[in-house]
Design an enzyme around this catalytic site. Structure first.
Site, PDB file in Angstrom:
ATOM      1  N   GLU A  42       0.771  -1.058  -0.244  1.00  0.00           N
ATOM      2  CA  GLU A  42       0.125   0.189  -0.060  1.00  0.00           C
ATOM      3  C   GLU A  42       0.780   1.461  -0.090  1.00  0.00           C
ATOM      4  O   GLU A  42       1.348   1.250   1.296  1.00  0.00           O
ATOM      5  CB  GLU A  42      -0.907  -0.106   1.459  1.00  0.00           C
TER       6      GLU A  42
ATOM      7  N   CYS B 229      -2.051   9.636   2.835  1.00  0.00           N
ATOM      8  CA  CYS B 229      -1.007   8.996   1.064  1.00  0.00           C
ATOM      9  C   CYS B 229      -2.204   9.356   0.181  1.00  0.00           C
ATOM     10  O   CYS B 229      -1.825   9.147  -0.843  1.00  0.00           O
ATOM     11  CB  CYS B 229      -1.473   7.756   1.224  1.00  0.00           C
TER      12      CYS B 229
HETATM   13  P1  NAD Z   1       7.658   4.683   7.325  1.00  0.00           P
HETATM   14  O1  NAD Z   1       8.591   6.305   7.511  1.00  0.00           O
HETATM   15  O2  NAD Z   1       6.767   5.231   9.156  1.00  0.00           O
HETATM   16  O3  NAD Z   1       8.015   3.556   7.550  1.00  0.00           O
HETATM   17  C1  NAD Z   1       7.014   2.690   6.557  1.00  0.00           C
HETATM   18  C2  NAD Z   1       7.647   1.508   7.844  1.00  0.00           C
HETATM   19  O4  NAD Z   1       8.609   1.201   6.554  1.00  0.00           O
HETATM   20  C3  NAD Z   1       7.770   1.786   9.287  1.00  0.00           C
HETATM   21  O5  NAD Z   1       7.053   0.585   9.846  1.00  0.00           O
HETATM   22  C4  NAD Z   1       9.437   1.642   9.152  1.00  0.00           C
HETATM   23  O6  NAD Z   1       9.684   1.227  10.389  1.00  0.00           O
HETATM   24  C5  NAD Z   1       9.439   0.583   8.473  1.00  0.00           C
HETATM   25  N1  NAD Z   1      10.408   1.047   7.465  1.00  0.00           N
HETATM   26  C6  NAD Z   1      11.320   2.495   7.387  1.00  0.00           C
HETATM   27  N2  NAD Z   1      12.991   1.438   6.311  1.00  0.00           N
HETATM   28  C7  NAD Z   1      12.770   0.069   6.376  1.00  0.00           C
HETATM   29  C8  NAD Z   1      13.577  -0.439   6.275  1.00  0.00           C
HETATM   30  N3  NAD Z   1      15.027   0.280   5.341  1.00  0.00           N
HETATM   31  N4  NAD Z   1      13.344  -2.117   5.734  1.00  0.00           N
HETATM   32  C9  NAD Z   1      12.630  -1.942   6.363  1.00  0.00           C
HETATM   33  N5  NAD Z   1      11.048  -1.619   6.839  1.00  0.00           N
HETATM   34  C10 NAD Z   1      11.324  -0.266   6.888  1.00  0.00           C
HETATM   35  O7  NAD Z   1       6.300   5.180   6.436  1.00  0.00           O
HETATM   36  P2  NAD Z   1       6.561   6.474   5.208  1.00  0.00           P
HETATM   37  O8  NAD Z   1       6.829   5.322   3.995  1.00  0.00           O
HETATM   38  O9  NAD Z   1       7.009   7.753   5.320  1.00  0.00           O
HETATM   39  O10 NAD Z   1       5.383   6.485   5.186  1.00  0.00           O
HETATM   40  C11 NAD Z   1       4.103   7.411   3.901  1.00  0.00           C
HETATM   41  C12 NAD Z   1       4.808   6.760   2.399  1.00  0.00           C
HETATM   42  O11 NAD Z   1       3.582   5.583   3.079  1.00  0.00           O
HETATM   43  C13 NAD Z   1       3.881   7.876   1.741  1.00  0.00           C
HETATM   44  O12 NAD Z   1       4.153   8.136   0.420  1.00  0.00           O
HETATM   45  C14 NAD Z   1       2.620   7.187   1.419  1.00  0.00           C
HETATM   46  O13 NAD Z   1       1.657   7.893   0.829  1.00  0.00           O
HETATM   47  C15 NAD Z   1       2.408   6.404   2.145  1.00  0.00           C
HETATM   48  N6  NAD Z   1       1.462   6.023   2.801  1.00  0.00           N
HETATM   49  C16 NAD Z   1       0.521   4.938   1.753  1.00  0.00           C
HETATM   50  C17 NAD Z   1      -0.540   4.817   2.345  1.00  0.00           C
HETATM   51  C18 NAD Z   1      -1.746   3.544   1.139  1.00  0.00           C
HETATM   52  O14 NAD Z   1      -2.679   2.692   2.254  1.00  0.00           O
HETATM   53  N7  NAD Z   1      -1.837   3.298   0.480  1.00  0.00           N
HETATM   54  C19 NAD Z   1      -1.002   4.741   2.945  1.00  0.00           C
HETATM   55  C20 NAD Z   1       0.059   6.117   4.142  1.00  0.00           C
HETATM   56  C21 NAD Z   1       0.911   6.658   3.529  1.00  0.00           C
END
Ligand code: NAD
Length: 461
Positions: free
Chosen positions: A220, A254
């Site tokens: 997602e 998102c």
């Molecule tokens: P985040 O930084 O919290 O990362 C998401 C998860 O990935 C966390 O639990 C984090 O611990 C883990 N993570 C980070 N680096 C990692 C690695 N190297 N290896 C393994 N796991 C790792 O959140 P984010 O990515 O900044 O979230 C924002 C993004 O998410 C935006 O692009 C947004 O559009 C997207 N998003 C999508 C949805 C959806 O439902 N489609 C919902 C919310 C956010």
């Protein structure tokens, strides 16, 4: 405390956690419908009995008001869990399909079975909603799950880790807190499904780890979700709805409208109406209790860097100490400006003129398919063309963001914005394996004709 028996204490380390949870599924712990219903009830209790603690955690992490916390997180998840609880009998029932004539007499059906041990990795922007909405699917489907909340929303993560063992059976649900190291350790294990919400870069890390074990994934993700405002739109209504969808959670959504493309002849009117709608909804956003804060200093600085693209119509103020960025509308934005190169994910809204439906559709060609796309128009032909000639995870017509809450609609992306979808029954399905079952009585062996030697078929085919 829930009435569910809790034999096993939570594992101190994550070593072997996937195998341990899979064993619980294999032993049949999660299989009975009554067990799944109790778990869903436990999840609802965990939210409602501690509502003020959840509100405080969401306030600490993102400055969300209680109302916003209920609308988009607590209340949303409670409604989703209750709907799953109510629908579970129907979802779990086998689905009959017609058996082909050539196989008659026979019956054919699909049976939903649990996948096993699942891993749910959640992001920070809706830290409660995006950790627990997938968990509802896992519980409904009879899976076990590890939920890994985001370290960037630490208050919500801590609260979830504390309350989950009190309300959910640790034999089948665990919360593992942590950042990259902990997530990497989890990803090394063999899961039966990995459900990841977050950005595309980490999604590739997740997909590569999953590939080692041939584990399916649901991804997602995000992207630049555009809005197209056609000259036939009700401009004032469009502005109100776009403003709401953009400013909620300070743009850290998102499916937030990322930028607007508007028919040139109504561009000034739209910008004026957006300015007005923003003032009506938030007043002085800095003192409004209804405007959230940027998650941390790093994201604030990233967003500050995007403010230099184009001219500021309204907003533009930054207060790093308060993690505040004003709701900002930008015009005169060049196509190659930084704000148009990455998902904005904050309260900055560029408005770019375009020449009609053709012009808008042209801007979409060759780009990543977004998670959401919004069209505002009263002209049916314009709407029809956008619907047919563009691709996105979801489409909102004269509405932004709210499709996420429409029960029955699958929520997910396509291409760079992700794969797999959930919500409602789709959550149950995505966390299940649909086993194909064909049953044929032996009394009459109508298949004899296809056993060799093919004497009867020879010369007839
Ligand atoms: P985040 O930084 O919290 O990362 C998401 C998860 O990935 C966390 O639990 C984090 O611990 C883990 N993570 C980070 N680096 C990692 C690695 N190297 N290896 C393994 N796991 C790792 O959140 P984010 O990515 O900044 O979230 C924002 C993004 O998410 C935006 O692009 C947004 O559009 C997207 N998003 C999508 C949805 C959806 O439902 N489609 C919902 C919310 C956010």
């Amino acid at each position: 405390m829930s009435e569910i028996r809790t034999e096993a204490p939570p594992a101190a380390s994550v070593d072997g956690i996937a195998a341990e949870l899979r064993a619980a599924v294999d032993r049949g712990v999660t299989r009975p419908r009554a067990y799944r219903e109790q778990q869903l009830e436990g999840l609802v209790r965990m939210l409602l009995q501690h509502a003020s603690e959840w509100e405080a955690a969401l306030k600490a992490d993102l400055g969300k008001s209680e109302i916003e916390a209920h609308l988009t997180e607590i209340g949303y998840v409670v409604a989703e869990a209750r709907a799953a609880r109510r629908s579970l009998r129907r979802w779990m029932a086998p689905t009959r399909v017609a058996a082909p004539l050539a196989l008659q007499p026979a019956t054919a059906r699909t049976v939903a079975e649990p996948l096993g041990a699942t891993l749910i990795i959640a992001p920070w922007n809706y830290p409660l909603h995006l950790a627990l909405a997938p968990l509802i699917g896992a519980i409904a489907a009879g899976d076990a799950a590890v939920v890994k909340p985001s370290e960037l929303a630490p208050a919500t993560s801590r609260l979830l880790a504390r309350l989950a063992p009190e309300h959910l059976d640790p034999r089948s649900v665990r919360v593992v807190e942590g950042a990259v190291d902990e997530t990497t350790a989890l990803l090394e294990q063999r899961w039966d499904l990995i459900f990841y919400t977050g950005n595309g870069t980490v999604a590739r890390v997740v997909a590569a780890a999953a590939a080692k074990h041939l584990t399916p994934t649901v991804l997602e993700l995000g992207g630049k979700s555009p809005v197209y405002v056609h000259r036939s739109a009700d401009i004032a209504a469009a502005a109100r709805r776009i403003a709401w969808g953009k400013w909620i959670n300070a743009g850290q959504t998102c499916v937030a409208p990322d930028h607007i493309r508007v028919d040139r002849e109504v561009a000034d009117e739209l910008v004026e109406q957006l300015r007005r709608a923003t003032a009506e909804q938030l007043g002085d956003a800095r003192t409004s209790p209804d405007f959230a804060r940027i998650v941390n200093g790093r994201h604030l600085e990233r967003l500050r860097g995007l403010l230099g693209s184009g001219s500021v119509v309204t907003g533009g103020e930054v207060d790093a100490d308060a993690r505040y960025i004003a709701p900002t509308i930008l015009t005169d934005v060049a196509e190659d400006a930084p704000v148009m190169q990455e998902e904005i994910f904050g309260p900055i809204l560029p408005v770019l003129p375009v020449d009609g439906v053709d012009g808008f559709i042209e801007t979409m060609s060759g780009r990543d398919k977004p998670l959401a796309l919004y069209v505002f128009a009263r002209d049916r032909d314009a709407v029809r063309r956008v619907e047919r000639e563009t691709s996105s995870g979801g489409l909102g017509i004269n509405i932004a963001v709210a499709h996420v809450g429409a029960a029955g609609l699958p929520f997910g992306g396509v291409g760079e914005s992700g794969s797999g979808a959930y919500h409602g029954r789709h959550s149950f399905e995505v966390f299940s394996h649909r086993k194909a079952v064909l049953s044929k009585p032996t009394a009459v062996d109508t298949l004899r004709v296809i056993y060799p030697p093919f004497t009867e078929l020879r010369g007839r085919i």
